[in-house]
Design an enzyme around this catalytic site. Sequence first.
Site, mmCIF file in Angstrom:
data_model
loop_
_atom_site.group_PDB
_atom_site.id
_atom_site.type_symbol
_atom_site.label_atom_id
_atom_site.label_comp_id
_atom_site.label_asym_id
_atom_site.label_seq_id
_atom_site.Cartn_x
_atom_site.Cartn_y
_atom_site.Cartn_z
ATOM 1 C CB SER A 140 -0.909 0.006 1.234
ATOM 2 O OG SER A 140 -0.159 -0.260 2.404
ATOM 3 C CE LYS A 193 7.384 -2.695 3.717
ATOM 4 N NZ LYS A 193 7.214 -1.290 3.289
ATOM 5 C CB ILE A 281 10.925 7.991 9.399
ATOM 6 C CG1 ILE A 281 10.803 9.026 10.517
ATOM 7 C CG2 ILE A 281 11.647 6.743 9.894
ATOM 8 C CD1 ILE A 281 12.120 9.430 11.139
#
Length: 339
Positions: A140, A193, A281
């Site tokens: 997403s 990931k 971040i």
Amino acid sequence: MNQKIAVLGPGSWGTALAQVLAENGHEVRIWGNLPAQIAEINTYHTNRHYLPDVKIPDSIVAYDELAEAIADCDAVLFVIPTKAIRVVAQEFAQKVKNAPVIIHAAKGLEQGSHKRISEILIEEIPEAHRKAVTVLSGPSHAEEVVKHDITTITAASTDLAAAKYVQDLFMNDYFRIYTNDDVIGVETGAALKNIIALGAGAIAGLGFGDDAKAAIMTRGLAEISRLGVAMGANPLTFIGLSGVGDLIVTCTSVHSRNWRAGNLLGKGHKLDEVLENMGMIVEGVSTTKAAMELARQLNVEMPITETIYGVLYEGQDVKDAAKNIMLRDAREENEFSLE
């Protein structure tokens, strides 16, 4: 089922999830610690730093006082950087008066302890002030969700009733949720990931094409699976939405800040310069360190992660690192068992 929900973290993903909840008819509050950002959301219904040109539903109310944001909420959604999870959870535990369902959509491992986000939340929030913790994760991008692009992700909890509750909160005609009880696998896939996405971005920055992209994603998935299974995950989780699904979207899109950071590294930029210019971040950088330490602790071989660690923390040249990993000793593809 109209619920009162607090979203902690007005970044891009927190804002996108708040929009989904508001469009589903829930009363949504969003909390952050920057008064100017809170004022912008309440006054102009925008969050330009994270989602330019996006109009936030007028029904969403922003707060800079945590106690006000979480008062009498049915559910509280943590969407903040991994490094802030423990501190905010501690403050939440001091100020919450009821026992809401706890959801998190953060992706990382805590530095030092190597703990997953749900472990931190369970440690810091007493059972008297929470129901089950549910993880929301999968392929997403906030930039696409706010445009109502079709998105499918996972709600994982050891309490499947809680996962079903979260599924019902978010489901609509463009945002589909599947349930899962493998919290370890879903959180591990979500965190690791980002490491592989750094590598995929670096490969692109070095000028390599689709062959190299496929190689790092495929072998990266093998590494994620090995470490995840060593931590207690179900190996099947890694061929699902929070595994290969999230890996694909994070390794192939310019929306991915981890891919963009890796791409700049591949083009020769220094890490400090990259992080300073990102403005958000980059979870993969800190996760690489935690994952490398955890892999050594569990005796799990992760050559791609080790290579990226060398570039980030040991000053290795990106080009040399790419060459060296190709010159490793020959292996059988299925040499490392998942069992």
